[in-house]
Every structure is written in C-alpha cells, then in structure tokens.
Write an enzyme that holds these catalytic residues in place. Structure first.
Site, PDB file in Angstrom:
ATOM      1  CG  ASP A  27    -140.124   2.917 -34.826  1.00 47.06           C
ATOM      2  OD1 ASP A  27    -139.289   3.715 -35.296  1.00 47.06           O
ATOM      3  OD2 ASP A  27    -141.353   3.141 -34.799  1.00 47.06           O
TER       4      ASP A  27
ATOM      5  CE  LYS B 121    -144.848  -0.811 -37.275  1.00 50.90           C
ATOM      6  NZ  LYS B 121    -145.696   0.341 -37.579  1.00 50.90           N
TER       7      LYS B 121
ATOM      8  CG  MET C 184    -142.793   3.324 -46.734  1.00 48.40           C
ATOM      9  SD  MET C 184    -144.311   2.966 -45.831  1.00 48.40           S
ATOM     10  CE  MET C 184    -145.352   4.324 -46.338  1.00 48.40           C
TER      11      MET C 184
HETATM   12  N1  SAH Z   1    -143.412   9.234 -40.605  1.00 45.42           N
HETATM   13  C1  SAH Z   1    -142.246   9.146 -41.452  1.00 45.42           C
HETATM   14  C2  SAH Z   1    -142.456   8.186 -42.599  1.00 45.42           C
HETATM   15  C3  SAH Z   1    -142.592   6.762 -42.168  1.00 45.42           C
HETATM   16  S1  SAH Z   1    -142.791   5.670 -43.514  1.00 45.42           S
HETATM   17  C4  SAH Z   1    -141.877  10.542 -41.931  1.00 45.42           C
HETATM   18  O1  SAH Z   1    -142.654  11.489 -41.767  1.00 45.42           O
HETATM   19  O2  SAH Z   1    -140.779  10.711 -42.439  1.00 45.42           O
HETATM   20  C5  SAH Z   1    -141.129   5.130 -43.751  1.00 45.42           C
HETATM   21  C6  SAH Z   1    -140.575   5.728 -45.022  1.00 45.42           C
HETATM   22  O3  SAH Z   1    -140.131   7.058 -44.770  1.00 45.42           O
HETATM   23  C7  SAH Z   1    -139.366   5.025 -45.561  1.00 45.42           C
HETATM   24  O4  SAH Z   1    -139.719   3.918 -46.361  1.00 45.42           O
HETATM   25  C8  SAH Z   1    -138.729   6.106 -46.407  1.00 45.42           C
HETATM   26  O5  SAH Z   1    -139.386   6.250 -47.641  1.00 45.42           O
HETATM   27  C9  SAH Z   1    -139.033   7.349 -45.587  1.00 45.42           C
HETATM   28  N2  SAH Z   1    -137.918   7.736 -44.707  1.00 45.42           N
HETATM   29  C10 SAH Z   1    -137.895   7.762 -43.371  1.00 45.42           C
HETATM   30  N3  SAH Z   1    -136.721   8.240 -42.920  1.00 45.42           N
HETATM   31  C11 SAH Z   1    -135.985   8.539 -44.009  1.00 45.42           C
HETATM   32  C12 SAH Z   1    -134.693   9.075 -44.211  1.00 45.42           C
HETATM   33  N4  SAH Z   1    -133.891   9.404 -43.185  1.00 45.42           N
HETATM   34  N5  SAH Z   1    -134.248   9.256 -45.481  1.00 45.42           N
HETATM   35  C13 SAH Z   1    -135.026   8.933 -46.535  1.00 45.42           C
HETATM   36  N6  SAH Z   1    -136.260   8.404 -46.385  1.00 45.42           N
HETATM   37  C14 SAH Z   1    -136.750   8.219 -45.156  1.00 45.42           C
END
Ligand code: SAH
Length: 491
Positions: free
Chosen positions: A33, A55, A170
């Site tokens: 995604d 997504k 998020m």
């Molecule tokens: N499984 C992922 C989280 C998925 S939920 C993990 O472990 O990182 C999606 C959220 O993750 C986004 O809304 C944001 O808050 C965070 N996120 C994902 N990638 C990011 C990044 N490169 N920098 C900052 N926040 C990030």
C-alpha cells in the site's frame, strides 16, 4: 507456499529487516500500500506480481475485507506472497486481522516484525522515547478515534494521569482536541510536544511545541503521515537526520540505471532525495577478444568498458586476469581503476586529472611502435587513440558496449520541468544530450547544473544548460562534493 506479513519499516528503505529482504527477493506476489517505499518493491524479482491495495486517507482503493480476501486467494493458489506493511504489521497496521483471515482459511503464514514509526520517527527526529530521568514508560496510542465520543476506546484521562511518553499515531486530524482532552485531564500545558511528519524519509519535518499551545491551535498544518510525541522527552533535540547537508534537497541523477547506484547512495547518505532520470542505458556490443599478448598497453576509459571486456571478453573465452600479464594497464580514473581492482588487476597508470587529455600525458611520450588496445564505448572522443597514434603507438580501438537513449519516467521529467528539483547532475556528454532531448523546452525553469568535468561542462553549455558548478576532481566523489558546495552555499 505461504503468506508473509512483512513489516516494511517507516519509509527509509534501509530499515527493512534482513528476513523481509530475503522473502521479497523470493516473492511471486507482493501486496503493498501507500506506506511502502518504492525502493522495497524493487527488491522483488522483476516477474513478481505487484498488487496495490491503496489505503490513502479518504481514498480507500480496497476495503480491509477485500485485502484479506486477496491474501487468502493468493495464498490458496500456492504462491509465495509478501504482504508489505508500513512500520510493524502488528502495530496499528491491521496485520492482526489479516493473520486471522489467513488462519481461518487454513493458509500458512509468517509474521516478520518491522521497525515501527512510533519509535523510529522520533528517533530520526532526535527524540528517545524513553530517557533516564525523564520518562520511564512509553504508550503508543491511536488518535484516529473521535476523542469527544461518549464511550471512547481510548481512555485519555487515564493516559494523562499515567504521564510518561505518549506517542500518538493517526492523530494529526484530531490533534487539537486530543491536546485539550489531555490538558483537561490534568497534564500540564508546558508539557513538550513534537510532531514528526514523513519520518525517516528525505523530506522529514519536525515541529516542536507544547500541549498548551497545541490545544489553542498552535501547531501549523502537518503533512502526513506524522507521529506526535507528548512528554518531557519531546523537548530533547538530538537532531541528526534533518541536519545532514543535503536534507530536504532533491538531486537528479542522469546516469544509466546500471551505473547510478553508487552516486545515488552517496547523495542519499548525505540526506538528499534522489530522482533517477536515466537518460542513457548501457547496451552490450558483441566483440571478438583479440590475442592480448601483442599489446604493450591496455587502456580502459570507463568502468563499463572494464566489465564488458572482462565478463564478455575474457570470462566468455575461458580466460581470467592472467591474460593481461604481459601488458601494462592504464585507467582514466579511480572508478575505472576500482573496477579493475575488483577483477584482480592493479593499474600501472592513472592520470592526474581524470580526462582523456590527462591520461594521454601520463602515457609514454614515445610509442616506439608498441601496440595499445583501448576497449571502450562505441561512440567516444578520439583524443586518446589519435594522440597515441601521433606518438608512434599502434592503436586498436575495441568497441565493447554502446550507450543508447533511455526513456525516463514522465513524472520525473515533470518534476524537473516544474522546478521541483534543486539540481541536475551530469556525468558524461551523452547524459547531457539525451537529457536535453528528453526534457524538451524548459521555458523559464533553469535548474542548477553540476557537471563531472570540463568535457561534460562544455557539452552542457553547448546544449543550453549552463553549468553552475563543475567538480574539482572528475570523479563521482568529486561530483558529490560539488553538489554539497552548491546546495550548501544556498542555505
Ligand atoms: N504499522 C505502522 C502504523 C500504521 S498506522 C507502524 O508500525 O508504523 C499509520 C500511522 O502511522 C500514520 O497515521 C502515522 O501516524 C504513522 N506513520 C507511519 N509512517 C510514518 C512516518 N514515516 N512518519 C511518521 N508517522 C508515520
């Protein structure tokens, strides 16, 4: 034969695990995604099926149910499937639901944990989520829920009372409400807060504030994805990533894809976003390896020439480096010398400056009828063969490869046309001419041009692309230094 839920890490492709890379390299289908870095998809075999399941917020290409079904279908078909998930699959990634669907369908699966953004985005912003004396625990929480909801699943009051570090995922859209709720529950308005947007990516941005300010709407709009850190540690500023000299800069690399990785890696290590706009590609040219014993000198003018000569000349004829034992070997510069060293040959001569004129100077002034072999590109300048012939050498030019035009990606060309890049780098005259052809009319946009040396610079001027900086040393390292000089002075 099974489905692997693989954590892709937060964005920096270097943060994939070794197990993740191993599974990708062997995948028959990759389901990904928006959060997966494009560079990771390149780790899968070219023939692997690549399935985008979308997504982006507000643009749900596939529901979670449809994604689950896709995984089950591919798994049931007996394929080796990698489901690449941003960060860690089991940290707010709905990886648990995917695993449940696979389990229900009786399909074997494997979970490869990833580096979660909850910890790595703060780390790349210089914020340790726990720190002796400042925070003894960290809570990772979703900010997706409406905090004003009567019966919320997130107990903001309890979180406020617990103190420590709070990492909110998020949470950008509801940040103001969340801050207000934490304040109302007793957390101090002075509590430091940091927001890290696009963490670990070349365009990472960190903003710092306090809970009180944010509750009043004090934090300017953030790009997504972002994590929010609340707590004393958010005031720590061990910034390193955003301090790298080329952070936030975009540099275009026009070398052929086959040769661009070294330059790309060096620029990325310095913090740049690299747009690869390959304008040429290297094509094999069939050639017959001559009898080498008669040559007093073998002169290489590019790393490409070295690899073509060795792999498709020597190796293909059942020979190795010993076939060069009777000849002296010259290389135009360190890149070419390196390519020879990798094949067991230490060069006898490299010139002071890495251009044909200088190489000519470095070779004996009197040829005395000795024979020279120059394995090189089909189209190249004749400075070297003509110069050597004039000195009484018997010169044989052996074309071993050719460069042809490559079709760069339209979106990448547009990035240049729209002035979204900071500079364009050229490593040879052919990259200049092909870039000129591919880009067409640039109108008012005049990207800064960085050239590897005088010959390339002259071509660029001729092509209407005036050179801003020329590398002092005509090597890839010299080119990188020139890019740093240019974009450093502009800061
Ligand atoms: N499984 C992922 C989280 C998925 S939920 C993990 O472990 O990182 C999606 C959220 O993750 C986004 O809304 C944001 O808050 C965070 N996120 C994902 N990638 C990011 C990044 N490169 N920098 C900052 N926040 C990030």
């Amino acid at each position: 034969m099974s489905v692997a839920l693989v954590g892709a890490g937060p964005g920096d492709p270097g943060l994939l695990t070794l197990r993740g890379a191993e599974l990708l390299a062997d995948a028959e289908a990759v389901v990904y995604d928006r959060l997966a870095a494009p560079a990771l998809l390149d780790l899968a075999p070219p023939g692997a099926e690549r399935i985008f399941v979308g997504k982006a917020p507000g643009d749900v290409a596939m529901t979670q149910d449809a994604i689950n079904q896709t995984l089950v279908r591919l798994g049931a078909a007996g394929k080796r499937v990698v489901r690449l998930k941003g960060g860690d699959p089991f940290v707010f990634g709905r990886g648990g639901e995917e695993a449940q669907a696979l389990e229900r369908a009786g399909i074997e699966f494997e979970v490869v944990p990833g580096i979660t953004s909850a910890i790595s985005a703060p780390a790349y912003a210089g914020i340790p989520v726990t720190h002796r004396g400042l925070s003894t625990h960290v809570t990772v929480v979703t900010g997706h829920e409406d905090p004003a909801k009567e019966r919320s699943d997130v107990d903001w009051e309890a979180l406020a009372a617990a103190g420590g570090t709070l990492v909110i995922l998020m949470g950008v859209a509801r940040l103001e409400e969340i801050a207000a709720r934490l304040l109302a529950a007793g957390r101090s308005g002075d509590t430091p807060l940091a927001a890290v947007a696009r963490g670990t990516r070349p365009d990472q941005q960190t903003r710092r504030s306090t809970l009180g300010e944010v509750a009043e709407g004090g934090l300017p709009a953030l790009s997504s994805p972002a994590v929010i850190v609340v707590g004393e540690v958010a005031a720590l500023d061990l910034s390193w990533f955003e301090k790298r000299p080329l952070h936030g800069r975009t540099v275009v690399v026009t070398r052929a894809r086959e040769q661009s990785s070294g330059l790309r890696r060096r620029l990325e290590t310095l913090g740049a976003r690299v747009v690869e706009l390959p304008t040429i590609q290297i094509e094999d040219l069939p050639f017959e390896l001559p009898e080498l014993t008669g040559y007093a000198w073998i002169v290489f003018t590019s790393a490409n020439g070295v690899s073509a000569f060795f792999e498709r000349g020597l190796t293909a004829s059942g020979l190795d480096a010993r076939a060069l034992a009777g000849s002296k070997v010259a290389a135009i510069g360190p890149g070419t010398a390196d390519a020879l060293a990798q094949r067991g040959v230490i060069v006898d001569v490299t010139p002071e400056r890495f251009v044909a004129e200088s190489l000519l100077e470095a070779l004996p002034a009197d040829g005395r009828g000795e024979r020279v072999l120059i394995p090189r590109a089909e189209q190249a300048r004749d400075v070297l063969p003509d110069g050597l012939a004039a000195r009484g050498f018997g010169v044989d030019v052996l074309p071993v490869y050719r460069t042809t035009r490559a079709e760069p990606d339209a979106a990448d060309l547009d990035a240049v046309r729209n002035g979204e890049v900071d500079c364009v780098t050229f490593t040879s005259s052919s990259t200049v001419w092909n870039f000129r052809d591919a880009i067409g009319d640039l109108g008012d946009v005049t990207p800064d041009v960085v050239s590897i040396g005088p010959v390339t610079s002259a071509t660029a001027e001729q092509a209407g692309l005036p050179v801003t900086v020329e590398a002092a040393e005509h090597t890839i390292d010299g080119l990188v230094a020139a890019v740093c000089d240019l974009l450093g002075t502009k800061r």
